[in-house]
Design a protein around this motif. Sequence first.
Motif, mmCIF file in Angstrom:
data_model
loop_
_atom_site.group_PDB
_atom_site.id
_atom_site.type_symbol
_atom_site.label_atom_id
_atom_site.label_comp_id
_atom_site.label_asym_id
_atom_site.label_seq_id
_atom_site.Cartn_x
_atom_site.Cartn_y
_atom_site.Cartn_z
ATOM 1 N N GLY A 184 0.780 -1.237 0.000
ATOM 2 C CA GLY A 184 0.000 0.000 0.000
ATOM 3 C C GLY A 184 0.809 1.283 0.000
ATOM 4 O O GLY A 184 0.827 2.020 -0.978
ATOM 5 N N PRO A 185 1.515 1.603 1.097
ATOM 6 C CA PRO A 185 2.094 2.953 1.234
ATOM 7 C C PRO A 185 3.359 3.133 0.433
ATOM 8 O O PRO A 185 4.452 3.204 0.982
ATOM 9 N N TRP A 186 3.248 3.227 -0.879
ATOM 10 C CA TRP A 186 4.432 3.380 -1.709
ATOM 11 C C TRP A 186 4.502 4.720 -2.398
ATOM 12 O O TRP A 186 5.482 5.065 -3.021
ATOM 13 N N ILE A 187 3.416 5.504 -2.306
ATOM 14 C CA ILE A 187 3.378 6.755 -3.054
ATOM 15 C C ILE A 187 4.466 7.695 -2.546
ATOM 16 O O ILE A 187 4.788 7.724 -1.375
ATOM 17 N N VAL A 188 5.012 8.483 -3.453
ATOM 18 C CA VAL A 188 6.131 9.359 -3.118
ATOM 19 C C VAL A 188 5.773 10.358 -2.039
ATOM 20 O O VAL A 188 4.655 10.830 -1.963
ATOM 21 N N LEU A 189 6.792 10.693 -1.216
ATOM 22 C CA LEU A 189 6.616 11.700 -0.189
ATOM 23 C C LEU A 189 6.657 13.078 -0.815
ATOM 24 O O LEU A 189 7.406 13.334 -1.762
ATOM 25 N N LEU A 190 5.862 13.967 -0.277
ATOM 26 C CA LEU A 190 5.845 15.324 -0.789
ATOM 27 C C LEU A 190 7.025 16.104 -0.237
ATOM 28 O O LEU A 190 7.487 15.858 0.866
ATOM 29 N N GLY A 191 7.472 17.046 -0.992
ATOM 30 C CA GLY A 191 8.646 17.794 -0.583
ATOM 31 C C GLY A 191 8.331 19.079 0.126
ATOM 32 O O GLY A 191 8.942 20.103 -0.157
ATOM 33 N N PHE A 192 7.388 19.085 1.058
ATOM 34 C CA PHE A 192 7.094 20.302 1.810
ATOM 35 C C PHE A 192 8.141 20.502 2.904
ATOM 36 O O PHE A 192 7.818 20.695 4.063
ATOM 37 N N HIS A 246 27.542 8.615 -24.157
ATOM 38 C CA HIS A 246 26.699 9.664 -24.705
ATOM 39 C C HIS A 246 26.321 10.635 -23.593
ATOM 40 O O HIS A 246 26.192 10.244 -22.433
ATOM 41 N N PRO A 247 26.123 11.874 -23.902
ATOM 42 C CA PRO A 247 25.693 12.841 -22.877
ATOM 43 C C PRO A 247 24.346 12.436 -22.284
ATOM 44 O O PRO A 247 23.490 11.899 -22.974
ATOM 45 N N GLU A 248 24.188 12.681 -21.011
ATOM 46 C CA GLU A 248 22.930 12.393 -20.339
ATOM 47 C C GLU A 248 22.296 13.686 -19.880
ATOM 48 O O GLU A 248 22.985 14.603 -19.453
ATOM 49 N N PRO A 249 20.948 13.769 -19.950
ATOM 50 C CA PRO A 249 20.280 14.979 -19.465
ATOM 51 C C PRO A 249 20.506 15.149 -17.966
ATOM 52 O O PRO A 249 20.748 14.192 -17.243
ATOM 53 N N SER A 250 20.445 16.386 -17.534
ATOM 54 C CA SER A 250 20.562 16.664 -16.114
ATOM 55 C C SER A 250 19.449 15.941 -15.357
ATOM 56 O O SER A 250 18.334 15.800 -15.834
ATOM 57 N N ALA A 251 19.784 15.467 -14.154
ATOM 58 C CA ALA A 251 18.790 14.772 -13.329
ATOM 59 C C ALA A 251 17.670 15.697 -12.911
ATOM 60 O O ALA A 251 16.619 15.252 -12.466
ATOM 61 N N ASP A 252 17.892 16.997 -13.042
ATOM 62 C CA ASP A 252 16.888 17.962 -12.619
ATOM 63 C C ASP A 252 15.856 18.261 -13.695
ATOM 64 O O ASP A 252 14.959 19.069 -13.471
ATOM 65 N N VAL A 253 15.973 17.657 -14.873
ATOM 66 C CA VAL A 253 15.033 17.965 -15.951
ATOM 67 C C VAL A 253 13.611 17.615 -15.534
ATOM 68 O O VAL A 253 12.692 18.427 -15.654
ATOM 69 N N HIS A 254 13.428 16.400 -15.018
ATOM 70 C CA HIS A 254 12.102 15.938 -14.618
ATOM 71 C C HIS A 254 11.918 16.120 -13.121
ATOM 72 O O HIS A 254 12.831 15.925 -12.325
ATOM 73 N N LEU A 255 10.716 16.475 -12.769
ATOM 74 C CA LEU A 255 10.379 16.721 -11.367
ATOM 75 C C LEU A 255 10.542 15.452 -10.536
ATOM 76 O O LEU A 255 10.167 14.370 -10.953
ATOM 77 N N ASN A 256 11.122 15.616 -9.355
ATOM 78 C CA ASN A 256 11.123 14.568 -8.338
ATOM 79 C C ASN A 256 10.248 15.078 -7.207
ATOM 80 O O ASN A 256 10.649 15.936 -6.434
ATOM 81 N N LEU A 257 9.045 14.559 -7.126
ATOM 82 C CA LEU A 257 8.072 15.089 -6.182
ATOM 83 C C LEU A 257 8.517 14.925 -4.734
ATOM 84 O O LEU A 257 8.032 15.607 -3.847
ATOM 85 N N ARG A 258 9.474 14.013 -4.510
ATOM 86 C CA ARG A 258 9.946 13.796 -3.154
ATOM 87 C C ARG A 258 10.701 15.014 -2.613
ATOM 88 O O ARG A 258 10.721 15.247 -1.414
#
Length: 886
Positions: free
Chosen positions: A9-17, A531-543
């Motif tokens: 059950g409790p697998w949903i990502v933690l919010l980053g508040f 090959h070059p990789e995109p920055s890890a910050d491109v996509h949101l990490n909701l955590r």
Amino acid sequence: MRQSKVKIGPWIVLLGFAACAPKVEPRSFEAARQVFETRHVDVDLGLGEDQNARVMAVLPRLTWSGENVSSAEILRASEHLMRLGRRLHRPRLEETGERLAQLFYRSSGTTTRVSFESSPYMAAAIGETAMDTEKYLDETRAKLIVDHKVIVQTLAASQTAYRWPKDRVTESDVLLTIERYLQWLLKRLTQLGVDRRVVDSIRESAKSKLEVRGPQVRNGFQQIQRAPTLNAAMQTLAQLLKELEVDLDPATQAQIERGAKLGEALDGMRTPQDALSVIIDMWLMLDAEEREARFSVESPELYKFLKNRSERDLRCLKGGSCGLFSGFILTLKKHLGVLPEIEDFGVEKLRAQLDEAARNALVEELQIRAGAFMPEIPNLVREAIDLEFQSTLEWMASIREDLPGFIRGFGSRWADQKLTTDGVVDLPGVESARARVRWRATGLEITGKPQVFETGAEVLGSSLALAAERLSRLQTEAAAQAPANLRYALMQMNKLLVMGGFRGPQQKPYPSYSIALDPAAHVPKAQPETHPEPSADVHLNLRSFLDSPLAYGVLDQFRIESGFRAVLPPVPERQVSVRAQAELLRGLTGMIHYLRDWETSSFDLGLGRVRVGDYVEGGPAGSITEKLFPKDMLLALAVGNAAVILQNMAKDLSPVFLANLQGDSSWANEFDRAKGDGSTMVGMVDIVDGKRQSVARAEDVARFGLAVLDFLGAIEGIQKTSSPPLIEGVEPQRPLDHLLRQAPELKQVVIGVANFLARHMQEEDGGIRASYDRARGVFVGHRRLVDQALAIRMLARASVVLDVKAYGTAAMDAYFFMNRRLWRPALAFYMREENLGKSERVVAPTPDEVVTVLESVEELVPLMTDSSREQWQKISFSWIQAFESF
């Protein structure tokens, strides 16, 4: 031993508040002017009796037709028709909205498709649970082994330590002893530190068996005691043993078989010889002490006659072979002494007495055996626990070995059973941003644009808002669990996941739809010999999105490769508009309403009823109790995605600017509170190619202000939530605490938006200007119908929520402007934008704009004079009737 509760059950990502996140500084906006009288008056539109006919003639001419119609408009119109129908108590209008929604989703090419097994939800269920579940299984296995040892030792000691009954016991005594023993055992195990879940599992297992076996034992014994004959009693005993699945030792089984034959013999007893044969059979079934106890008292002569007889003599007496001399004498005694006495006594009378004695002996024997059996209960309990213990360990090992397969297995079984309609189990994915629309005499036709499937923030937001409205109308369990409605609800849960991102199988991050708005974050990182990789910050990490100063957003438009997989456009084509973000915030707010875990909604009747354990194969019953769709965790997803949009107002690329009455303005993230410049207004601009634009549109700002108001309404009562991502942590640093601190500041944003519309964008004639160019300090564009409608709704609602009457009067002035400048008799409605005399061309509004006006002005009805209200009701009633017949 059903304690193995695999964490599904409790697998949903933690919010980053997080407390370390950039803080939105409180704003203090100057109070709005307290004007209680409108500057203008209404005009008579000269509505005749032909108004209804005019509307019906105009309806097919609405400009909602062509190759490139916004799907967001279609979905929004559907939602607003339903809500307007509910507000006005017009069920047929609600039905029109529902039919429009069904038409869209049943049309080809309007959504992508995906199987449940390959859906984002299943990918997240695998990826987000993997590490936690493997760790949990290992810890549980180790603890289970320790607990098992304690249980075995306690059971062994209880054979002598527990006060078992010493004598024979009745069936009630048996059940009471077992119940009391289990109470003692469970209490003892708890004192010894055995895991509560193990104790609970033993308790539930014992309880379920007692609830089933207890009445069986009690009823069976009572039937044996009330049986009219030994034969009937033995048949009842045989049936009871079969129902209880009791395994008997050979000696006991043989004795029961002899008892059954004796019962049959008693039923067939007709002659003195039959009676003597039965007496001898009973004699043979008893040991020496029992023979003396039963025969010497009732019939001393018969006891003496049989006492020292050999087995050969007894067979002779039963009518079998006899010795030459001794047999003759024995036969003579039988015929001259025993049989005549039996005949004189009465065969039937003797049969009744023998039958009663045998039945009493049977009951007594059962009670004696039950008393002797009591100390063996711990061994039986241990056997059951050992079997389940080993089975549980093997089952846990199989899960540990293939967690993805385990999750896919029960997910597929649920989907096959509950999502399938006519053999189809595919889910809708995301909606197309545009659609083809055709008006025909027979009605409206909608198809997708399959060449290149694109979606975007606005259609995602509109679809979520519509879904919240439609799903909330499912009032029964049957409706909520209908396969089509389950698929539709699950579609929305998938969207919540892909917006914020999650860990998928092999811990690979799922590329979220929310991406960094700063182009610098998209510059590839150089990797040696790769090959070059995109920055890890491109996509949101909701955590941890608040840990980054970057602003994130779902683009206005992007391509969908398949299912839910997005393909980002080139950087120069990336746009995040205020309009789309406002609509997305509104849709997420609808989901927050729908997913409130402190209130009951149709979610609880549908997806909320699905428990993982109901679809797991091979494991102990009740081993997994988690819900497959935990409402509290999904609520956190909706709140988290909404928070991303709201927190952008304080980030480096904030789309918000603050302005004062002198025309001075500054971006929200650059605002210097120390200057005290008297900023009273809030405007918003689009972000294109990572750059803030200069034009703020009245429609967009009003939409955003309304979305913030909706959000504030949705989180009312959120203090009652039990959502782990929102309440975990230490006050006042919990995500929930951060959210509650932001609520007053969001109300200040609403005040700023209302001031912007009423003070800055409204002209002297009451009309709302279309746009304001902040860089040049000028207003641009013709005044449009939708600007008036949305400004009216925003100001009317702000007037009520904030208790500022001036906003209500500004809204009334904007409505009077609509009647003076935008009304056209030929349309039986308002035209799309102000005609400045350069052309006589009149453009009809879209259905979405018509419904937007109807819903917006309805909020003004309480402020209208009687004459204005009567005129408006003629307008609205004619269009409502038209839509009801649509």
